[in-house]
Design a protein around this motif. Structure first.
Motif, PDB file in Angstrom:
ATOM      1  N   PHE A   4       0.835  -1.199   0.000  1.00 41.85           N
ATOM      2  CA  PHE A   4       0.000   0.000   0.000  1.00 41.85           C
ATOM      3  C   PHE A   4       0.878   1.261   0.000  1.00 41.85           C
ATOM      4  O   PHE A   4       0.670   2.184  -0.792  1.00 41.85           O
ATOM      5  N   ILE A   5       1.878   1.287   0.876  1.00 44.20           N
ATOM      6  CA  ILE A   5       2.811   2.422   0.925  1.00 44.20           C
ATOM      7  C   ILE A   5       3.524   2.572  -0.421  1.00 44.20           C
ATOM      8  O   ILE A   5       3.665   3.677  -0.949  1.00 44.20           O
ATOM      9  N   LEU A   6       3.956   1.448  -0.989  1.00 43.57           N
ATOM     10  CA  LEU A   6       4.656   1.467  -2.272  1.00 43.57           C
ATOM     11  C   LEU A   6       3.767   2.032  -3.376  1.00 43.57           C
ATOM     12  O   LEU A   6       4.226   2.816  -4.212  1.00 43.57           O
ATOM     13  N   LEU A   7       2.492   1.660  -3.380  1.00 45.18           N
ATOM     14  CA  LEU A   7       1.560   2.160  -4.394  1.00 45.18           C
ATOM     15  C   LEU A   7       1.365   3.667  -4.285  1.00 45.18           C
ATOM     16  O   LEU A   7       1.396   4.384  -5.290  1.00 45.18           O
ATOM     17  N   VAL A   8       1.169   4.132  -3.071  1.00 46.56           N
ATOM     18  CA  VAL A   8       0.980   5.567  -2.861  1.00 46.56           C
ATOM     19  C   VAL A   8       2.254   6.322  -3.254  1.00 46.56           C
ATOM     20  O   VAL A   8       2.202   7.353  -3.930  1.00 46.56           O
ATOM     21  N   HIS A   9       3.403   5.783  -2.864  1.00 43.08           N
ATOM     22  CA  HIS A   9       4.676   6.400  -3.222  1.00 43.08           C
ATOM     23  C   HIS A   9       4.864   6.388  -4.737  1.00 43.08           C
ATOM     24  O   HIS A   9       5.287   7.382  -5.334  1.00 43.08           O
ATOM     25  N   PHE A  10       4.562   5.277  -5.363  1.00 42.80           N
ATOM     26  CA  PHE A  10       4.716   5.161  -6.815  1.00 42.80           C
ATOM     27  C   PHE A  10       3.904   6.232  -7.538  1.00 42.80           C
ATOM     28  O   PHE A  10       4.372   6.843  -8.492  1.00 42.80           O
ATOM     29  N   PHE A  30      11.647  -3.655  -8.782  1.00 44.55           N
ATOM     30  CA  PHE A  30      12.826  -2.838  -8.499  1.00 44.55           C
ATOM     31  C   PHE A  30      13.721  -2.688  -9.730  1.00 44.55           C
ATOM     32  O   PHE A  30      14.356  -1.655  -9.924  1.00 44.55           O
ATOM     33  N   VAL A  31      13.745  -3.711 -10.581  1.00 45.46           N
ATOM     34  CA  VAL A  31      14.473  -3.610 -11.848  1.00 45.46           C
ATOM     35  C   VAL A  31      13.736  -2.633 -12.774  1.00 45.46           C
ATOM     36  O   VAL A  31      14.342  -1.733 -13.369  1.00 45.46           O
ATOM     37  N   ALA A  32      12.425  -2.799 -12.884  1.00 49.54           N
ATOM     38  CA  ALA A  32      11.616  -1.924 -13.743  1.00 49.54           C
ATOM     39  C   ALA A  32      11.677  -0.477 -13.268  1.00 49.54           C
ATOM     40  O   ALA A  32      11.638   0.457 -14.074  1.00 49.54           O
ATOM     41  N   ASP A  33      11.786  -0.286 -11.958  1.00 50.99           N
ATOM     42  CA  ASP A  33      11.870   1.062 -11.406  1.00 50.99           C
ATOM     43  C   ASP A  33      13.094   1.804 -11.925  1.00 50.99           C
ATOM     44  O   ASP A  33      13.045   3.013 -12.186  1.00 50.99           O
ATOM     45  N   VAL A  34      14.193   1.098 -12.096  1.00 52.05           N
ATOM     46  CA  VAL A  34      15.412   1.724 -12.617  1.00 52.05           C
ATOM     47  C   VAL A  34      15.180   2.183 -14.064  1.00 52.05           C
ATOM     48  O   VAL A  34      15.536   3.307 -14.435  1.00 52.05           O
ATOM     49  N   ILE A  35      14.545   1.340 -14.862  1.00 52.47           N
ATOM     50  CA  ILE A  35      14.243   1.710 -16.254  1.00 52.47           C
ATOM     51  C   ILE A  35      13.310   2.916 -16.273  1.00 52.47           C
ATOM     52  O   ILE A  35      13.523   3.878 -17.014  1.00 52.47           O
ATOM     53  N   ASP A  36      12.293   2.883 -15.439  1.00 53.70           N
ATOM     54  CA  ASP A  36      11.346   3.993 -15.329  1.00 53.70           C
ATOM     55  C   ASP A  36      12.075   5.289 -14.963  1.00 53.70           C
ATOM     56  O   ASP A  36      11.821   6.347 -15.537  1.00 53.70           O
ATOM     57  N   LEU A  44      18.583  11.860  -7.461  1.00 53.73           N
ATOM     58  CA  LEU A  44      18.275  10.825  -6.465  1.00 53.73           C
ATOM     59  C   LEU A  44      19.509  10.408  -5.677  1.00 53.73           C
ATOM     60  O   LEU A  44      19.388   9.812  -4.607  1.00 53.73           O
ATOM     61  N   GLY A  45      20.682  10.686  -6.216  1.00 54.99           N
ATOM     62  CA  GLY A  45      21.913  10.401  -5.501  1.00 54.99           C
ATOM     63  C   GLY A  45      22.314   8.935  -5.520  1.00 54.99           C
ATOM     64  O   GLY A  45      21.676   8.094  -6.150  1.00 54.99           O
ATOM     65  N   VAL A  46      23.350   8.634  -4.779  1.00 59.87           N
ATOM     66  CA  VAL A  46      23.926   7.297  -4.752  1.00 59.87           C
ATOM     67  C   VAL A  46      23.024   6.300  -4.006  1.00 59.87           C
ATOM     68  O   VAL A  46      23.104   5.093  -4.235  1.00 59.87           O
ATOM     69  N   GLU A  47      22.175   6.817  -3.129  1.00 57.69           N
ATOM     70  CA  GLU A  47      21.297   5.914  -2.376  1.00 57.69           C
ATOM     71  C   GLU A  47      20.351   5.139  -3.293  1.00 57.69           C
ATOM     72  O   GLU A  47      20.056   3.971  -3.033  1.00 57.69           O
ATOM     73  N   TYR A  48      19.893   5.780  -4.365  1.00 55.85           N
ATOM     74  CA  TYR A  48      18.897   5.141  -5.237  1.00 55.85           C
ATOM     75  C   TYR A  48      19.383   3.807  -5.836  1.00 55.85           C
ATOM     76  O   TYR A  48      18.700   2.796  -5.693  1.00 55.85           O
ATOM     77  N   PRO A  49      20.549   3.761  -6.489  1.00 52.80           N
ATOM     78  CA  PRO A  49      20.967   2.458  -7.023  1.00 52.80           C
ATOM     79  C   PRO A  49      21.253   1.431  -5.924  1.00 52.80           C
ATOM     80  O   PRO A  49      20.948   0.243  -6.087  1.00 52.80           O
ATOM     81  N   ILE A  50      21.813   1.897  -4.810  1.00 53.87           N
ATOM     82  CA  ILE A  50      22.076   0.985  -3.692  1.00 53.87           C
ATOM     83  C   ILE A  50      20.752   0.418  -3.175  1.00 53.87           C
ATOM     84  O   ILE A  50      20.636  -0.787  -2.918  1.00 53.87           O
ATOM     85  N   ARG A  51      19.756   1.291  -3.023  1.00 55.17           N
ATOM     86  CA  ARG A  51      18.421   0.879  -2.561  1.00 55.17           C
ATOM     87  C   ARG A  51      17.864  -0.220  -3.463  1.00 55.17           C
ATOM     88  O   ARG A  51      17.409  -1.258  -2.989  1.00 55.17           O
ATOM     89  N   ASN A  52      17.898   0.018  -4.761  1.00 54.54           N
ATOM     90  CA  ASN A  52      17.283  -0.943  -5.674  1.00 54.54           C
ATOM     91  C   ASN A  52      18.047  -2.262  -5.740  1.00 54.54           C
ATOM     92  O   ASN A  52      17.432  -3.331  -5.781  1.00 54.54           O
ATOM     93  N   ILE A  53      19.364  -2.186  -5.725  1.00 55.58           N
ATOM     94  CA  ILE A  53      20.160  -3.418  -5.745  1.00 55.58           C
ATOM     95  C   ILE A  53      19.923  -4.214  -4.465  1.00 55.58           C
ATOM     96  O   ILE A  53      19.703  -5.429  -4.513  1.00 55.58           O
ATOM     97  N   LEU A  54      19.943  -3.541  -3.320  1.00 51.01           N
ATOM     98  CA  LEU A  54      19.731  -4.229  -2.045  1.00 51.01           C
ATOM     99  C   LEU A  54      18.330  -4.842  -1.971  1.00 51.01           C
ATOM    100  O   LEU A  54      18.170  -5.993  -1.553  1.00 51.01           O
ATOM    101  N   HIS A  55      17.323  -4.097  -2.397  1.00 51.14           N
ATOM    102  CA  HIS A  55      15.956  -4.631  -2.400  1.00 51.14           C
ATOM    103  C   HIS A  55      15.846  -5.842  -3.331  1.00 51.14           C
ATOM    104  O   HIS A  55      15.187  -6.830  -2.995  1.00 51.14           O
ATOM    105  N   LEU A  56      16.468  -5.760  -4.490  1.00 53.61           N
ATOM    106  CA  LEU A  56      16.454  -6.877  -5.432  1.00 53.61           C
ATOM    107  C   LEU A  56      17.094  -8.113  -4.810  1.00 53.61           C
ATOM    108  O   LEU A  56      16.526  -9.211  -4.852  1.00 53.61           O
ATOM    109  N   VAL A  57      18.257  -7.946  -4.217  1.00 52.39           N
ATOM    110  CA  VAL A  57      18.968  -9.069  -3.584  1.00 52.39           C
ATOM    111  C   VAL A  57      18.134  -9.665  -2.453  1.00 52.39           C
ATOM    112  O   VAL A  57      18.010 -10.890  -2.325  1.00 52.39           O
ATOM    113  N   LEU A  58      17.534  -8.809  -1.624  1.00 54.29           N
ATOM    114  CA  LEU A  58      16.713  -9.301  -0.513  1.00 54.29           C
ATOM    115  C   LEU A  58      15.476 -10.048  -1.007  1.00 54.29           C
ATOM    116  O   LEU A  58      15.070 -11.057  -0.420  1.00 54.29           O
TER     117      LEU A  58
END
Length: 189
Positions: A50-56, A121-127, A139-153
């Motif tokens: 739900f949070i992700l949808l609202v954020h998206f 999380f992969v599609a988010d990078v393309i978007d 978005l800074g360096v946190e953005y790619p780290i965030r997506n890679i970490l979320h993907l791995v998890l």
């Protein structure tokens, strides 16, 4: 601008259906408290999505900078949004007749759920790349780290069935997402 209006309508329809599906599934616990027993990890993932949808929905505002849309970009965007509806449908199936409640259901479908979530999380990078290099840079360096970490998890969650791991994971995802939203939007003013 007219193309973006069309894109925005498609996004609104699918995201509205996604949110409605989550709300409808959750409200059943109030409507029929004796039928299915809620499971806290499942409900926590519902809250996270739900949070992700609202954020998206807010995250997509910068799409208006795209002056010329191509059909492949449009199709990608539609599939990206449909991905969120699939997550909602995976959290709340039509019925649980083949399962012993939401705990059994969630863990039997976790590979699908986390596979679809990983794809998001992969599609988010393309978007994000479609919005332009300036947007990605802000978005800074946190953005790619965030997506890679979320993907791995997510990929790890496909393989791990330990309840404690999944409980800690969903709490970490919720806390991080709330922190990310606050830092991204409130700090920016």
């Amino acid at each position: 601008m007219e193309t973006f209006g069309h894109i925005r309508m498609v996004m609104g329809f699918i995201l509205s259906l996604s949110i409605a599906h989550l709300l409808k599934g959750t409200v059943k616990f109030v409507q029929h408290p004796g039928r299915e027993k809620p499971y806290w990890i499942h409900l926590s993932w519902v809250f996270y999505i739900f949070i992700l949808l609202v954020h998206f929905w807010w995250w997509e505002i910068p799409l208006h900078v795209i002056k010329r849309w191509t059909f492949p970009e449009y199709i990608f965007f539609v599939f990206f949004i449909v991905n969120f509806f699939v997550l909602c449908a995976l959290l709340y199936p039509d019925d649980l007749k083949d399962y012993n409640g939401y705990q059994d259901y969630f863990f039997s479908r976790r590979k699908w759920f986390f596979g679809v979530l990983a794809f998001s999380f992969v599609a988010d990078v393309i978007d994000t790349l479609l919005k332009g290099p300036e947007y990605l840079q802000h978005l800074g360096v946190e953005y790619p780290i965030r997506n890679i970490l979320h993907l791995v998890l997510c990929l790890l969650a496909i393989r791990v069935s330990n309840r404690t791991f999944h409980g800690v994971l969903v709490i970490a995802f919720i806390v991080y997402e709330m922190s990310y939203i606050l830092r991204l939007y409130l700090a920016a003013g």
